[in-house]
Motif scaffolding. Structure first.
Motif, PDB file in Angstrom:
ATOM      1  N   PRO A 148      10.041   2.120  42.028  1.00  0.00           N
ATOM      2  CA  PRO A 148       9.111   2.153  42.285  1.00  0.00           C
ATOM      3  C   PRO A 148       9.594   0.118  43.525  1.00  0.00           C
ATOM      4  O   PRO A 148      10.788   0.187  43.586  1.00  0.00           O
ATOM      5  N   PHE A 149       8.791  -0.363  42.975  1.00  0.00           N
ATOM      6  CA  PHE A 149       9.206  -1.602  44.237  1.00  0.00           C
ATOM      7  C   PHE A 149      10.040  -2.522  43.542  1.00  0.00           C
ATOM      8  O   PHE A 149      10.245  -2.839  42.050  1.00  0.00           O
ATOM      9  N   LYS A 150      10.602  -4.000  43.807  1.00  0.00           N
ATOM     10  CA  LYS A 150      11.175  -4.472  43.705  1.00  0.00           C
ATOM     11  C   LYS A 150      11.107  -5.871  44.235  1.00  0.00           C
ATOM     12  O   LYS A 150      10.084  -6.278  45.293  1.00  0.00           O
ATOM     13  N   THR A 151      10.813  -6.682  42.825  1.00  0.00           N
ATOM     14  CA  THR A 151       9.476  -7.878  43.728  1.00  0.00           C
ATOM     15  C   THR A 151      10.230  -8.826  44.575  1.00  0.00           C
ATOM     16  O   THR A 151      11.468  -9.046  43.707  1.00  0.00           O
ATOM     17  N   ASN A 152      10.275  -9.754  45.189  1.00  0.00           N
ATOM     18  CA  ASN A 152      10.754 -10.622  46.075  1.00  0.00           C
ATOM     19  C   ASN A 152       9.976 -12.048  46.275  1.00  0.00           C
ATOM     20  O   ASN A 152       8.991 -12.036  46.622  1.00  0.00           O
ATOM     21  N   TRP A 153      10.827 -13.076  46.055  1.00  0.00           N
ATOM     22  CA  TRP A 153      10.177 -13.698  45.824  1.00  0.00           C
ATOM     23  C   TRP A 153      10.137 -14.535  46.859  1.00  0.00           C
ATOM     24  O   TRP A 153       8.583 -15.542  47.724  1.00  0.00           O
ATOM     25  N   GLY A 154      10.354 -14.065  48.080  1.00  0.00           N
ATOM     26  CA  GLY A 154       9.699 -14.943  49.815  1.00  0.00           C
ATOM     27  C   GLY A 154       8.392 -14.398  49.737  1.00  0.00           C
ATOM     28  O   GLY A 154       7.247 -14.815  50.220  1.00  0.00           O
ATOM     29  N   LEU A 155       8.563 -13.013  49.454  1.00  0.00           N
ATOM     30  CA  LEU A 155       7.140 -12.231  49.621  1.00  0.00           C
ATOM     31  C   LEU A 155       5.960 -12.885  49.020  1.00  0.00           C
ATOM     32  O   LEU A 155       4.993 -13.259  49.430  1.00  0.00           O
ATOM     33  N   THR A 156       6.383 -13.273  47.785  1.00  0.00           N
ATOM     34  CA  THR A 156       5.890 -13.475  46.486  1.00  0.00           C
ATOM     35  C   THR A 156       4.947 -15.108  47.139  1.00  0.00           C
ATOM     36  O   THR A 156       3.632 -15.487  46.922  1.00  0.00           O
ATOM     37  N   LYS A 157       5.951 -15.644  47.797  1.00  0.00           N
ATOM     38  CA  LYS A 157       5.315 -16.914  48.143  1.00  0.00           C
ATOM     39  C   LYS A 157       4.396 -17.422  49.585  1.00  0.00           C
ATOM     40  O   LYS A 157       3.285 -17.883  48.905  1.00  0.00           O
ATOM     41  N   ILE A 158       4.969 -15.867  50.256  1.00  0.00           N
ATOM     42  CA  ILE A 158       3.499 -15.803  50.715  1.00  0.00           C
ATOM     43  C   ILE A 158       2.259 -15.655  50.324  1.00  0.00           C
ATOM     44  O   ILE A 158       1.271 -15.689  50.843  1.00  0.00           O
ATOM     45  N   ALA A 159       2.450 -14.767  49.904  1.00  0.00           N
ATOM     46  CA  ALA A 159       1.281 -14.208  48.887  1.00  0.00           C
ATOM     47  C   ALA A 159       0.193 -14.835  48.645  1.00  0.00           C
ATOM     48  O   ALA A 159      -1.146 -14.793  48.883  1.00  0.00           O
ATOM     49  N   ARG A 160       1.049 -15.616  47.493  1.00  0.00           N
ATOM     50  CA  ARG A 160       0.566 -16.598  47.356  1.00  0.00           C
ATOM     51  C   ARG A 160      -0.637 -18.158  47.573  1.00  0.00           C
ATOM     52  O   ARG A 160      -1.550 -18.426  47.742  1.00  0.00           O
ATOM     53  N   SER A 161       0.316 -18.230  48.861  1.00  0.00           N
ATOM     54  CA  SER A 161      -0.032 -19.266  50.002  1.00  0.00           C
ATOM     55  C   SER A 161      -1.542 -18.958  50.403  1.00  0.00           C
ATOM     56  O   SER A 161      -2.348 -18.676  50.983  1.00  0.00           O
ATOM     57  N   HIS A 162      -0.973 -17.381  50.889  1.00  0.00           N
ATOM     58  CA  HIS A 162      -2.104 -16.967  51.358  1.00  0.00           C
ATOM     59  C   HIS A 162      -3.768 -16.508  50.714  1.00  0.00           C
ATOM     60  O   HIS A 162      -4.442 -16.989  51.069  1.00  0.00           O
ATOM     61  N   SER A 163      -3.614 -16.397  48.967  1.00  0.00           N
ATOM     62  CA  SER A 163      -4.586 -16.354  48.282  1.00  0.00           C
ATOM     63  C   SER A 163      -4.715 -17.632  47.958  1.00  0.00           C
ATOM     64  O   SER A 163      -5.987 -17.728  47.710  1.00  0.00           O
ATOM     65  N   GLY A 164      -4.420 -18.473  48.343  1.00  0.00           N
ATOM     66  CA  GLY A 164      -4.827 -19.781  48.052  1.00  0.00           C
ATOM     67  C   GLY A 164      -5.967 -21.028  49.644  1.00  0.00           C
ATOM     68  O   GLY A 164      -6.650 -20.849  48.960  1.00  0.00           O
ATOM     69  N   ARG A 165      -5.052 -20.036  50.762  1.00  0.00           N
ATOM     70  CA  ARG A 165      -6.201 -20.701  51.861  1.00  0.00           C
ATOM     71  C   ARG A 165      -7.072 -19.341  51.530  1.00  0.00           C
ATOM     72  O   ARG A 165      -8.384 -20.183  52.081  1.00  0.00           O
ATOM     73  N   MET A 166      -7.375 -18.357  51.120  1.00  0.00           N
ATOM     74  CA  MET A 166      -8.509 -17.515  50.375  1.00  0.00           C
ATOM     75  C   MET A 166      -9.534 -18.160  49.955  1.00  0.00           C
ATOM     76  O   MET A 166     -10.429 -18.376  50.160  1.00  0.00           O
ATOM     77  N   ALA A 167      -8.662 -18.890  48.287  1.00  0.00           N
ATOM     78  CA  ALA A 167      -9.356 -19.067  47.807  1.00  0.00           C
ATOM     79  C   ALA A 167     -10.076 -20.247  48.255  1.00  0.00           C
ATOM     80  O   ALA A 167     -10.976 -20.622  47.769  1.00  0.00           O
ATOM     81  N   ARG A 168      -9.907 -21.679  49.067  1.00  0.00           N
ATOM     82  CA  ARG A 168     -10.311 -22.600  49.410  1.00  0.00           C
ATOM     83  C   ARG A 168     -10.811 -22.774  50.336  1.00  0.00           C
ATOM     84  O   ARG A 168     -12.361 -23.171  50.444  1.00  0.00           O
ATOM     85  N   ALA A 169     -11.046 -21.558  51.125  1.00  0.00           N
ATOM     86  CA  ALA A 169     -12.545 -20.793  52.370  1.00  0.00           C
ATOM     87  C   ALA A 169     -13.603 -20.350  51.505  1.00  0.00           C
ATOM     88  O   ALA A 169     -14.246 -19.716  52.272  1.00  0.00           O
ATOM     89  N   ARG A 170     -13.328 -19.995  50.298  1.00  0.00           N
ATOM     90  CA  ARG A 170     -13.575 -18.609  49.566  1.00  0.00           C
ATOM     91  C   ARG A 170     -14.111 -17.290  50.076  1.00  0.00           C
ATOM     92  O   ARG A 170     -15.518 -17.336  50.274  1.00  0.00           O
ATOM     93  N   LYS A 171     -13.252 -17.019  50.810  1.00  0.00           N
ATOM     94  CA  LYS A 171     -13.429 -15.571  51.664  1.00  0.00           C
ATOM     95  C   LYS A 171     -12.352 -15.081  51.549  1.00  0.00           C
ATOM     96  O   LYS A 171     -11.609 -15.807  51.523  1.00  0.00           O
ATOM     97  N   ILE A 172     -12.095 -13.828  52.212  1.00  0.00           N
ATOM     98  CA  ILE A 172     -11.051 -12.660  52.396  1.00  0.00           C
ATOM     99  C   ILE A 172     -10.904 -12.276  52.930  1.00  0.00           C
ATOM    100  O   ILE A 172     -12.326 -11.640  53.996  1.00  0.00           O
ATOM    101  N   TRP A 173      -9.739 -12.326  53.790  1.00  0.00           N
ATOM    102  CA  TRP A 173      -9.478 -11.625  54.785  1.00  0.00           C
ATOM    103  C   TRP A 173      -7.962 -11.414  55.204  1.00  0.00           C
ATOM    104  O   TRP A 173      -6.946 -11.687  54.268  1.00  0.00           O
ATOM    105  N   HIS A 174      -7.445 -10.553  56.205  1.00  0.00           N
ATOM    106  CA  HIS A 174      -5.949 -10.246  56.455  1.00  0.00           C
ATOM    107  C   HIS A 174      -5.728 -12.013  56.518  1.00  0.00           C
ATOM    108  O   HIS A 174      -5.798 -10.963  57.644  1.00  0.00           O
ATOM    109  N   GLY A 175      -4.255 -11.734  56.738  1.00  0.00           N
ATOM    110  CA  GLY A 175      -3.671 -12.620  57.022  1.00  0.00           C
ATOM    111  C   GLY A 175      -1.936 -12.236  57.805  1.00  0.00           C
ATOM    112  O   GLY A 175      -2.382 -11.447  58.307  1.00  0.00           O
ATOM    113  N   ASP A 176      -1.440 -13.043  58.071  1.00  0.00           N
ATOM    114  CA  ASP A 176      -0.211 -13.132  58.813  1.00  0.00           C
ATOM    115  C   ASP A 176       0.961 -12.779  58.086  1.00  0.00           C
ATOM    116  O   ASP A 176       2.324 -13.052  58.467  1.00  0.00           O
TER     117      ASP A 176
END
Length: 153
Positions: A28-56
């Motif tokens: 199983p995966f172990k969750t990582n707070w650093g990855l979670t923080k980056i994932a939330r940030s990217h989801s937030g950028r996508m939500a504001r732009a109203r489109k999805i894309w692969h990020g950095d």
């Protein structure tokens, strides 16, 4: 949707990913707070732009991980881990390709998980045994639920 409800969706997405791995004998995966923080940030950028894309996020993943021990730090110098990213947009209500109406946080997470599992590339990321860490970020706007999974191993 309140942040705690998005956090609940994130937890369900991790559970579904780990369930899929368990069925195939993958650790199983172990969750990582650093990855979670980056994932939330990217989801937030996508939500504001109203489109999805692969990020950095995959590039940031390695630098976000904290080292628990001196040996983890030494390993990180000599071992460049592999990383992956899944992104998606899920809606509430009637969604094409799903028999049941999507209403609850669990429904949203399951629908997003199934959507990723139907895609060969997204499925390969979730079932890649080289990945051991996961971070999931979900952000909602009027459009729907923007989801990011980051993997590292």
């Amino acid at each position: 949707m309140a942040k705690n409800q998005c956090s609940e969706i994130e937890k369900w997405i991790v559970r579904y990913a780990n369930s899929a791995r368990k069925k195939r004998g993958i650790s199983p995966f172990k969750t990582n707070w650093g990855l979670t923080k980056i994932a939330r940030s990217h989801s937030g950028r996508m939500a504001r732009a109203r489109k999805i894309w692969h990020g950095d996020g995959v590039h940031q993943a390695g630098s976000s991980l904290t080292h628990k021990t001196f040996w983890d730090f030494i390993k990180s110098i000599f071992y460049r881990g592999c990383s992956g990213e899944n992104v998606g947009l899920m809606y509430k209500g009637r969604v094409k390709g799903f028999k049941h109406t999507i209403r609850t946080t669990k429904d949203i997470a399951l629908a997003q998980h199934k959507s990723w599992m139907r895609s060969p590339g997204h499925r390969a990321n979730m079932l890649n045994s080289d990945f051991s860490l996961i971070g999931v970020g979900v952000v909602r706007n009027k459009n729907g639920y923007y989801c990011t999974q980051l993997f590292y191993g």
